[in-house]
Design an enzyme around this catalytic site. Sequence first.
Site, PDB file in Angstrom:
ATOM      1  N   GLY A  13      -8.577 -39.210  25.201  1.00  0.00           N
ATOM      2  CA  GLY A  13      -8.526 -40.596  24.738  1.00  0.00           C
ATOM      3  C   GLY A  13      -8.470 -41.664  25.812  1.00  0.00           C
ATOM      4  O   GLY A  13      -7.870 -42.725  25.602  1.00  0.00           O
ATOM      5  N   SER A  14      -9.139 -41.427  26.938  1.00  0.00           N
ATOM      6  CA  SER A  14      -9.098 -42.490  27.964  1.00  0.00           C
ATOM      7  C   SER A  14      -9.940 -43.702  27.562  1.00  0.00           C
ATOM      8  O   SER A  14      -9.576 -44.843  27.865  1.00  0.00           O
ATOM      9  CB  SER A  14      -9.509 -41.960  29.342  1.00  0.00           C
ATOM     10  OG  SER A  14     -10.889 -41.750  29.425  1.00  0.00           O
ATOM     11  N   ASN A  15     -11.057 -43.476  26.866  1.00  0.00           N
ATOM     12  CA  ASN A  15     -11.827 -44.628  26.365  1.00  0.00           C
ATOM     13  C   ASN A  15     -11.082 -45.338  25.245  1.00  0.00           C
ATOM     14  O   ASN A  15     -11.144 -46.563  25.126  1.00  0.00           O
ATOM     15  CB  ASN A  15     -13.214 -44.192  25.888  1.00  0.00           C
ATOM     16  CG  ASN A  15     -14.182 -44.066  27.042  1.00  0.00           C
ATOM     17  OD1 ASN A  15     -14.600 -45.064  27.618  1.00  0.00           O
ATOM     18  ND2 ASN A  15     -14.507 -42.822  27.396  1.00  0.00           N
ATOM     19  N   ARG A  64     -18.651 -30.210   6.109  1.00  0.00           N
ATOM     20  CA  ARG A  64     -18.457 -31.376   6.988  1.00  0.00           C
ATOM     21  C   ARG A  64     -18.209 -32.647   6.194  1.00  0.00           C
ATOM     22  O   ARG A  64     -17.421 -33.501   6.576  1.00  0.00           O
ATOM     23  CB  ARG A  64     -19.698 -31.596   7.863  1.00  0.00           C
ATOM     24  CG  ARG A  64     -19.840 -30.576   8.946  1.00  0.00           C
ATOM     25  CD  ARG A  64     -21.132 -30.759   9.717  1.00  0.00           C
ATOM     26  NE  ARG A  64     -21.199 -29.761  10.754  1.00  0.00           N
ATOM     27  CZ  ARG A  64     -20.697 -29.916  11.975  1.00  0.00           C
ATOM     28  NH1 ARG A  64     -20.137 -31.046  12.324  1.00  0.00           N
ATOM     29  NH2 ARG A  64     -20.774 -28.963  12.864  1.00  0.00           N
ATOM     30  N   HIS A 108     -21.674 -42.716  25.301  1.00  0.00           N
ATOM     31  CA  HIS A 108     -22.274 -41.450  25.715  1.00  0.00           C
ATOM     32  C   HIS A 108     -22.434 -41.451  27.236  1.00  0.00           C
ATOM     33  O   HIS A 108     -22.906 -42.437  27.807  1.00  0.00           O
ATOM     34  CB  HIS A 108     -23.638 -41.281  25.024  1.00  0.00           C
ATOM     35  CG  HIS A 108     -24.280 -39.983  25.368  1.00  0.00           C
ATOM     36  ND1 HIS A 108     -23.881 -38.787  24.800  1.00  0.00           N
ATOM     37  CD2 HIS A 108     -25.259 -39.669  26.242  1.00  0.00           C
ATOM     38  CE1 HIS A 108     -24.608 -37.806  25.306  1.00  0.00           C
ATOM     39  NE2 HIS A 108     -25.451 -38.312  26.185  1.00  0.00           N
ATOM     40  N   GLU A 141     -28.533 -41.343  12.293  1.00  0.00           N
ATOM     41  CA  GLU A 141     -28.525 -39.935  11.902  1.00  0.00           C
ATOM     42  C   GLU A 141     -29.041 -39.026  13.011  1.00  0.00           C
ATOM     43  O   GLU A 141     -28.654 -37.872  13.103  1.00  0.00           O
ATOM     44  CB  GLU A 141     -29.346 -39.756  10.623  1.00  0.00           C
ATOM     45  CG  GLU A 141     -28.612 -40.360   9.437  1.00  0.00           C
ATOM     46  CD  GLU A 141     -29.440 -40.394   8.174  1.00  0.00           C
ATOM     47  OE1 GLU A 141     -30.216 -39.451   7.947  1.00  0.00           O
ATOM     48  OE2 GLU A 141     -29.320 -41.376   7.415  1.00  0.00           O
ATOM     49  N   ASP A 144     -27.370 -39.446  19.337  1.00  0.00           N
ATOM     50  CA  ASP A 144     -27.446 -40.268  20.546  1.00  0.00           C
ATOM     51  C   ASP A 144     -28.743 -41.069  20.638  1.00  0.00           C
ATOM     52  O   ASP A 144     -29.294 -41.249  21.731  1.00  0.00           O
ATOM     53  CB  ASP A 144     -27.270 -39.385  21.804  1.00  0.00           C
ATOM     54  CG  ASP A 144     -25.915 -38.686  21.825  1.00  0.00           C
ATOM     55  OD1 ASP A 144     -24.945 -39.266  21.305  1.00  0.00           O
ATOM     56  OD2 ASP A 144     -25.835 -37.566  22.354  1.00  0.00           O
ATOM     57  N   GLU A 173     -17.390 -46.307  32.035  1.00  0.00           N
ATOM     58  CA  GLU A 173     -17.213 -46.320  30.576  1.00  0.00           C
ATOM     59  C   GLU A 173     -16.073 -47.256  30.177  1.00  0.00           C
ATOM     60  O   GLU A 173     -16.175 -48.013  29.209  1.00  0.00           O
ATOM     61  CB  GLU A 173     -16.909 -44.902  30.058  1.00  0.00           C
ATOM     62  CG  GLU A 173     -18.074 -43.942  30.189  1.00  0.00           C
ATOM     63  CD  GLU A 173     -17.771 -42.579  29.577  1.00  0.00           C
ATOM     64  OE1 GLU A 173     -17.074 -42.513  28.554  1.00  0.00           O
ATOM     65  OE2 GLU A 173     -18.236 -41.558  30.129  1.00  0.00           O
TER      66      GLU A 173
HETATM   67  C1  GAR Z   1     -16.335 -39.533  27.729  1.00  0.00           C
HETATM   68  O1  GAR Z   1     -16.959 -39.296  28.969  1.00  0.00           O
HETATM   69  C2  GAR Z   1     -17.370 -39.817  26.656  1.00  0.00           C
HETATM   70  O2  GAR Z   1     -18.482 -40.537  27.119  1.00  0.00           O
HETATM   71  C3  GAR Z   1     -17.792 -38.423  26.280  1.00  0.00           C
HETATM   72  O3  GAR Z   1     -16.596 -37.682  26.286  1.00  0.00           O
HETATM   73  C4  GAR Z   1     -15.671 -38.263  27.201  1.00  0.00           C
HETATM   74  C5  GAR Z   1     -14.399 -38.560  26.447  1.00  0.00           C
HETATM   75  O4  GAR Z   1     -13.369 -38.942  27.312  1.00  0.00           O
HETATM   76  N1  GAR Z   1     -18.415 -38.422  24.997  1.00  0.00           N
HETATM   77  C6  GAR Z   1     -19.383 -37.591  24.650  1.00  0.00           C
HETATM   78  O5  GAR Z   1     -19.831 -36.741  25.377  1.00  0.00           O
HETATM   79  C7  GAR Z   1     -19.894 -37.798  23.225  1.00  0.00           C
HETATM   80  N2  GAR Z   1     -20.960 -36.914  22.951  1.00  0.00           N
HETATM   81  P1  GAR Z   1     -12.075 -39.660  26.766  1.00  0.00           P
HETATM   82  O6  GAR Z   1     -11.511 -38.797  25.641  1.00  0.00           O
HETATM   83  O7  GAR Z   1     -11.139 -39.685  27.945  1.00  0.00           O
HETATM   84  O8  GAR Z   1     -12.466 -41.015  26.291  1.00  0.00           O
END
Ligand code: GAR
Length: 187
Positions: A13-15, A64, A108, A141, A144, A173
Amino acid sequence: MKKRTAILISGRGSNMRALIEAKQDAYEIVLVVSNRPDAEGLELARALGVEALAIDHKPFGKDREAFEREVDAALRARGIELVALAGFMRLLTPYFVRRWQGRLVNIHPSLLPKYPGTDTHARALAAGDAEHGCTVHLVTEEIDAGQILGQARMDVLPGDTPQTLAARVLELEHELYPRCFAELARR
Ligand code: GAR
């Protein structure tokens, strides 16, 4: 009025943290949902004063949509208007994507349309790319492939590994996501 926003995560969860801490005037993070009950980001969200909910996908097995209906109900119960995916590692079905069309955003770790899917840093290195980066885009859908809201770029340096690239892209990011998300929230 700030747009009521939820973040979907699966891990550290850093983003998510960057989105919460950006203190934007255009959106307010009111809920974090993780499909993994052990995601580090859940505790982090609570420590930052945000409601955090685990909705484990496992009991739903291959259904799902049933998992997504549960997530959707949690979002609607809180009057959520925008949804940010931040390291959310489940593919979403057309059911969920259509319900949140235009209001569902992802980050992404590549310069889309290059390298949708996984292992983006290794693929950029293997291709000998001089540049790499990240993309914020609307979710459609097709994986990416939705409208690009913003990108951040950096040079690939001699000696870079997938790990060093991942670390530098992650810094990009954290700046790009809150900025692009706020632009969408202002629309
Ligand atoms: C990030 O680098 C994000 O871009 C990537 O996962 C990481 C999550 O980091 N997302 C994907 O690859 C989506 N397909 P975080 O949990 O520290 O935010």
